[in-house]
Design a protein around this motif. Structure first.
Motif, PDB file in Angstrom:
ATOM      1  N   PHE A  14       0.865  -1.170   0.000  1.00 38.03           N
ATOM      2  CA  PHE A  14       0.000   0.000   0.000  1.00 38.03           C
ATOM      3  C   PHE A  14       0.905   1.225   0.000  1.00 38.03           C
ATOM      4  O   PHE A  14       1.682   1.432   0.943  1.00 38.03           O
ATOM      5  CB  PHE A  14      -0.921  -0.018   1.216  1.00 38.03           C
ATOM      6  CG  PHE A  14      -1.896  -1.158   1.191  1.00 38.03           C
ATOM      7  CD1 PHE A  14      -3.144  -1.008   0.603  1.00 38.03           C
ATOM      8  CD2 PHE A  14      -1.555  -2.397   1.716  1.00 38.03           C
ATOM      9  CE1 PHE A  14      -4.035  -2.068   0.551  1.00 38.03           C
ATOM     10  CE2 PHE A  14      -2.434  -3.467   1.673  1.00 38.03           C
ATOM     11  CZ  PHE A  14      -3.681  -3.301   1.081  1.00 38.03           C
ATOM     12  N   VAL A  15       0.853   2.013  -1.071  1.00 42.09           N
ATOM     13  CA  VAL A  15       1.784   3.129  -1.255  1.00 42.09           C
ATOM     14  C   VAL A  15       1.016   4.428  -1.432  1.00 42.09           C
ATOM     15  O   VAL A  15      -0.130   4.436  -1.898  1.00 42.09           O
ATOM     16  CB  VAL A  15       2.706   2.890  -2.470  1.00 42.09           C
ATOM     17  CG1 VAL A  15       3.559   1.646  -2.271  1.00 42.09           C
ATOM     18  CG2 VAL A  15       1.900   2.763  -3.758  1.00 42.09           C
ATOM     19  N   ALA A  20       3.871   6.031  -5.570  1.00 45.67           N
ATOM     20  CA  ALA A  20       3.309   5.428  -6.780  1.00 45.67           C
ATOM     21  C   ALA A  20       3.847   6.093  -8.041  1.00 45.67           C
ATOM     22  O   ALA A  20       3.984   5.444  -9.089  1.00 45.67           O
ATOM     23  CB  ALA A  20       1.786   5.526  -6.744  1.00 45.67           C
ATOM     24  N   ALA A  21       4.173   7.381  -7.932  1.00 47.79           N
ATOM     25  CA  ALA A  21       4.655   8.118  -9.103  1.00 47.79           C
ATOM     26  C   ALA A  21       6.165   8.001  -9.300  1.00 47.79           C
ATOM     27  O   ALA A  21       6.704   8.502 -10.281  1.00 47.79           O
ATOM     28  CB  ALA A  21       4.287   9.595  -8.972  1.00 47.79           C
ATOM     29  N   TRP A  26       8.633  -1.173  -5.169  1.00 52.48           N
ATOM     30  CA  TRP A  26       7.202  -1.492  -5.133  1.00 52.48           C
ATOM     31  C   TRP A  26       6.612  -1.654  -6.524  1.00 52.48           C
ATOM     32  O   TRP A  26       5.526  -2.201  -6.672  1.00 52.48           O
ATOM     33  CB  TRP A  26       6.454  -0.385  -4.384  1.00 52.48           C
ATOM     34  CG  TRP A  26       6.873   0.980  -4.759  1.00 52.48           C
ATOM     35  CD1 TRP A  26       6.430   1.739  -5.805  1.00 52.48           C
ATOM     36  CD2 TRP A  26       7.861   1.763  -4.100  1.00 52.48           C
ATOM     37  NE1 TRP A  26       7.075   2.942  -5.849  1.00 52.48           N
ATOM     38  CE2 TRP A  26       7.964   2.998  -4.814  1.00 52.48           C
ATOM     39  CE3 TRP A  26       8.667   1.568  -2.984  1.00 52.48           C
ATOM     40  CZ2 TRP A  26       8.842   4.006  -4.425  1.00 52.48           C
ATOM     41  CZ3 TRP A  26       9.534   2.571  -2.609  1.00 52.48           C
ATOM     42  CH2 TRP A  26       9.617   3.766  -3.320  1.00 52.48           C
ATOM     43  N   THR A  27       7.314  -1.205  -7.562  1.00 54.82           N
ATOM     44  CA  THR A  27       6.803  -1.382  -8.921  1.00 54.82           C
ATOM     45  C   THR A  27       6.862  -2.843  -9.354  1.00 54.82           C
ATOM     46  O   THR A  27       6.248  -3.212 -10.342  1.00 54.82           O
ATOM     47  CB  THR A  27       7.602  -0.520  -9.912  1.00 54.82           C
ATOM     48  OG1 THR A  27       8.978  -0.913  -9.873  1.00 54.82           O
ATOM     49  CG2 THR A  27       7.499   0.958  -9.559  1.00 54.82           C
ATOM     50  N   PRO A  35      -4.791   7.122  -1.685  1.00 57.44           N
ATOM     51  CA  PRO A  35      -4.810   8.457  -2.307  1.00 57.44           C
ATOM     52  C   PRO A  35      -4.577   9.594  -1.316  1.00 57.44           C
ATOM     53  O   PRO A  35      -5.460  10.408  -1.038  1.00 57.44           O
ATOM     54  CB  PRO A  35      -6.212   8.523  -2.929  1.00 57.44           C
ATOM     55  CG  PRO A  35      -7.037   7.650  -2.055  1.00 57.44           C
ATOM     56  CD  PRO A  35      -6.143   6.533  -1.614  1.00 57.44           C
ATOM     57  N   VAL A  36      -3.357   9.653  -0.774  1.00 55.06           N
ATOM     58  CA  VAL A  36      -2.981  10.739   0.126  1.00 55.06           C
ATOM     59  C   VAL A  36      -1.579  11.216  -0.247  1.00 55.06           C
ATOM     60  O   VAL A  36      -0.823  10.514  -0.913  1.00 55.06           O
ATOM     61  CB  VAL A  36      -2.984  10.289   1.604  1.00 55.06           C
ATOM     62  CG1 VAL A  36      -4.380   9.888   2.044  1.00 55.06           C
ATOM     63  CG2 VAL A  36      -2.002   9.139   1.834  1.00 55.06           C
ATOM     64  N   ARG A  37      -1.251  12.430   0.208  1.00 57.62           N
ATOM     65  CA  ARG A  37       0.095  12.963   0.041  1.00 57.62           C
ATOM     66  C   ARG A  37       0.868  12.707   1.324  1.00 57.62           C
ATOM     67  O   ARG A  37       0.527  13.224   2.387  1.00 57.62           O
ATOM     68  CB  ARG A  37       0.045  14.465  -0.249  1.00 57.62           C
ATOM     69  CG  ARG A  37      -0.513  14.815  -1.616  1.00 57.62           C
ATOM     70  CD  ARG A  37      -0.509  16.324  -1.827  1.00 57.62           C
ATOM     71  NE  ARG A  37      -1.412  16.998  -0.883  1.00 57.62           N
ATOM     72  CZ  ARG A  37      -1.036  17.972  -0.059  1.00 57.62           C
ATOM     73  NH1 ARG A  37       0.221  18.388  -0.048  1.00 57.62           N
ATOM     74  NH2 ARG A  37      -1.910  18.537   0.752  1.00 57.62           N
TER      75      ARG A  37
END
Length: 350
Positions: A14-15, A20-21, A26-27, A35-37
């Motif tokens: 969970f990233v 994720a970007a 983790w890729t 969906p948080v910063r």
């Protein structure tokens, strides 16, 4: 994490949005974006406490392993939490404002709610038992691993670093840490100033900047040694490898550590080490470092004199340090962590 079969475990990461970007390990593993910063502390807490339980349930997770000392307090999964240290309680200057308040609330709650708690060193076991009342029998000690030197990574050349930092051909004393009061860098500056001016090495202090850096600069100015000190900010991997390569010795005077990874990183690179005899550092260093009382400036100065002047001692510490660092691998950390997962699953109600 989802249990697959008796022979193995399937992982789901969970990233956050930033991870994720970016390009990371983790890729290569199935992942779910929360969906948080992560750079916003309130969003981090919201993601962990409000969003993660539902995402983990939808992913079919049997275990959720939280890696940064806090954990979701609700959810029907088994909890494993790694608590790296109790900085918020032992050295409160590390966490302040909302972050400090959050740590004081969420870390004890995570320790209570978790089925297993992982710590990096045995000294933190005692901290958890004493400060939080955590049952000793649910705590597992799993040391961190150390990156092997130059494992396919770029290294900034010594000549480049010497030119950039104005080192000339002088000897170098390195101390890598955050610029926080508990890292004890003010006393290190005092000890460094007691070394003979004619042979005093340049003291390089890399680490992310904080308001405490102004105190360090003021102390070096008052001691008359600012020209012998380099207050370097955050450096990349190539620069850090280059700093280890030019260092004649490494010193780590911290008053409190959950582990003390820079000590092992220096050892792995063949740099002789002196470090404080507090918290986790003696168990990490073993007999491969020169230990000193970090609150005694004269004792620290004496350790530096020996580290910089006793060639036989340095040769012994260099050899012992490399051997010691080899005992701390990420493969071993992973194997021990899998064992904790299995113990945690065994504790799950039928």
């Amino acid at each position: 994490m989802r249990a697959a079969d008796p022979a193995g475990l399937r992982l789901t990461l969970f990233v956050n949005r930033e991870a994720a970007a970016s390009d990371g390990p983790w890729t290569e593993i199935p992942s779910v974006v929360v969906p948080v910063r992560a750079t916003n502390r309130l969003e981090w807490v919201r993601g962990e406490q409000q969003l993660l339980p539902g995402l983990a349930a939808r992913a079919g997770c049997d275990i959720v392993h939280s890696l940064a000392s806090t954990a979701p307090l609700r959810g029907r999964f088994v909890r494993v939490t790694t608590i790296h240290d109790l900085n918020y309680a032992k050295v409160p200057d590390t966490h302040f404002g909302l972050r400090g308040l959050g740590m004081r609330a969420l870390v004890p709650a995570a320790a209570r709610r978790s089925h297993r708690v992982i710590v990096d060193a045995a000294s933190t076991v005692e901290d958890l038992v004493t400060e939080l009342g955590t049952p000793r029998e649910k705590i597992d000690v799993i040391p961190l691993g150390v990156r092997p030197p130059n494992a396919g990574r770029a290294v900034t050349k010594a000549a480049t670093l010497r030119a950039q930092l104005g080192l000339g051909d002088r000897r170098v004393l390195l101390s890598a840490s955050a610029k926080r009061p508990h890292k004890n860098l003010l006393r290190l500056l005092d000890a460094h100033a007691l070394l003979p001016p004619a042979t005093r090495p340049v003291l390089i202090l890399p680490g992310y900047p904080t308001p405490h850096e102004a105190d360090l600069r003021a102390r070096a100015t008052a001691l008359g040694t600012l020209a012998d000190v380099r207050l370097v900010g955050w450096v990349g991997n190539a620069e850090m490898e280059g700093l280890y390569a030019v260092a004649d010795a490494f010193v780590f005077p911290s008053l409190y550590e959950g582990f003390g990874l820079p000590v092992l990183e220096a050892m792995a690179r063949g740099v002789p080490v002196a470090c404080a005899d507090r918290s986790s550092l003696p168990e990490v260093a073993g007999d491969a470092a020169l230990l000193f009382d970090p609150e005694n400036v004269s004792a620290m100065r004496d350790a530096l004199v020996r580290l910089l002047g006793d060639t036989a001692l340095c040769a012994r510490l260099t050899a012992a340090g490399r051997t010691r660092a080899q005992e701390f691998s990420w493969a071993r950390t992973a194997d021990l962590t899998l064992g904790v997962y299995r113990r945690a699953l065994a504790q799950r109600p039928a």
